[in-house]
Design a protein around this motif. Sequence first.
Motif, PDB file in Angstrom:
ATOM      1  N   LYS A  38      -5.071  12.431   9.865  1.00  0.00           N
ATOM      2  CA  LYS A  38      -4.057  12.277  10.113  1.00  0.00           C
ATOM      3  C   LYS A  38      -3.867  10.991  11.044  1.00  0.00           C
ATOM      4  O   LYS A  38      -4.962  11.221  11.840  1.00  0.00           O
TER       5      LYS A  38
ATOM      6  N   VAL B 232      -6.076   5.020   5.959  1.00  0.00           N
ATOM      7  CA  VAL B 232      -4.560   4.774   5.219  1.00  0.00           C
ATOM      8  C   VAL B 232      -3.119   4.474   5.513  1.00  0.00           C
ATOM      9  O   VAL B 232      -3.543   5.120   6.677  1.00  0.00           O
TER      10      VAL B 232
ATOM     11  N   ASP C 231       0.787  -1.172   0.360  1.00  0.00           N
ATOM     12  CA  ASP C 231      -0.200   0.312  -0.115  1.00  0.00           C
ATOM     13  C   ASP C 231       1.161   1.194   0.008  1.00  0.00           C
ATOM     14  O   ASP C 231       2.472   1.588   0.341  1.00  0.00           O
ATOM     15  N   LYS C 232       0.325   2.258  -0.626  1.00  0.00           N
ATOM     16  CA  LYS C 232       0.803   4.267  -0.565  1.00  0.00           C
ATOM     17  C   LYS C 232       0.928   4.121   0.909  1.00  0.00           C
ATOM     18  O   LYS C 232       0.213   3.819   1.220  1.00  0.00           O
TER      19      LYS C 232
ATOM     20  N   TYR D 277       1.380   7.800   2.590  1.00  0.00           N
ATOM     21  CA  TYR D 277       0.485   8.911   2.505  1.00  0.00           C
ATOM     22  C   TYR D 277       1.691  10.208   3.317  1.00  0.00           C
ATOM     23  O   TYR D 277       1.950   9.444   4.661  1.00  0.00           O
ATOM     24  N   THR D 278       1.939  11.342   3.429  1.00  0.00           N
ATOM     25  CA  THR D 278       2.082  12.017   4.120  1.00  0.00           C
ATOM     26  C   THR D 278       1.031  13.157   4.850  1.00  0.00           C
ATOM     27  O   THR D 278       0.165  12.351   3.902  1.00  0.00           O
TER      28      THR D 278
ATOM     29  N   GLN E 182       0.625   5.861   6.672  1.00  0.00           N
ATOM     30  CA  GLN E 182       0.865   7.700   7.148  1.00  0.00           C
ATOM     31  C   GLN E 182       2.210   7.311   7.228  1.00  0.00           C
ATOM     32  O   GLN E 182       2.726   6.671   8.777  1.00  0.00           O
TER      33      GLN E 182
ATOM     34  N   LYS F 217      -8.270   8.768   4.797  1.00  0.00           N
ATOM     35  CA  LYS F 217      -8.376   9.315   2.960  1.00  0.00           C
ATOM     36  C   LYS F 217      -9.868   8.834   1.786  1.00  0.00           C
ATOM     37  O   LYS F 217      -9.590   7.080   2.304  1.00  0.00           O
TER      38      LYS F 217
ATOM     39  N   GLU G  93      -1.092  14.546   2.629  1.00  0.00           N
ATOM     40  CA  GLU G  93      -2.413  13.528   1.903  1.00  0.00           C
ATOM     41  C   GLU G  93      -3.341  12.747   2.364  1.00  0.00           C
ATOM     42  O   GLU G  93      -4.135  12.887   1.427  1.00  0.00           O
ATOM     43  N   VAL G  94      -3.591  13.317   3.446  1.00  0.00           N
ATOM     44  CA  VAL G  94      -4.759  12.546   4.251  1.00  0.00           C
ATOM     45  C   VAL G  94      -6.096  13.642   5.062  1.00  0.00           C
ATOM     46  O   VAL G  94      -5.480  14.614   5.142  1.00  0.00           O
TER      47      VAL G  94
END
Length: 98
Positions: A13, A85, A2-3, A5-6, A87, A80, A9-10
């Motif tokens: 948080k 997701v 999975d990606k 994220y920073t 992070q 997200k 990008e979410v």
Amino acid sequence: ADKIYTAAEVTRKAKITEAPHPSYTEDARWNQVSGKVVLEVALMASGEIGEIKVIKGLPNGLTERCIEAARKMKFEPAIKDARPVSQYVRSVYSLSLH
């Protein structure tokens, strides 16, 4: 994979709910080492701790103690598009002898 994220990008948080503080090693105490350890920690959507990268470390086993502490962090995963997701978060440990 999975990606990861920073924070930018979410939608929401990741929220750290428990962050144990690392203990000093005898060597670090003896050598009076103090300063900051900076880690980049992947907080996975599954609720587990992923990869940990050392941005800035300290000698005498303190970096390793901080990594151990980071592995024990508890958190609520980032959100997200209405789903959990993974992070990256930056975790800073300030270590000083009092």
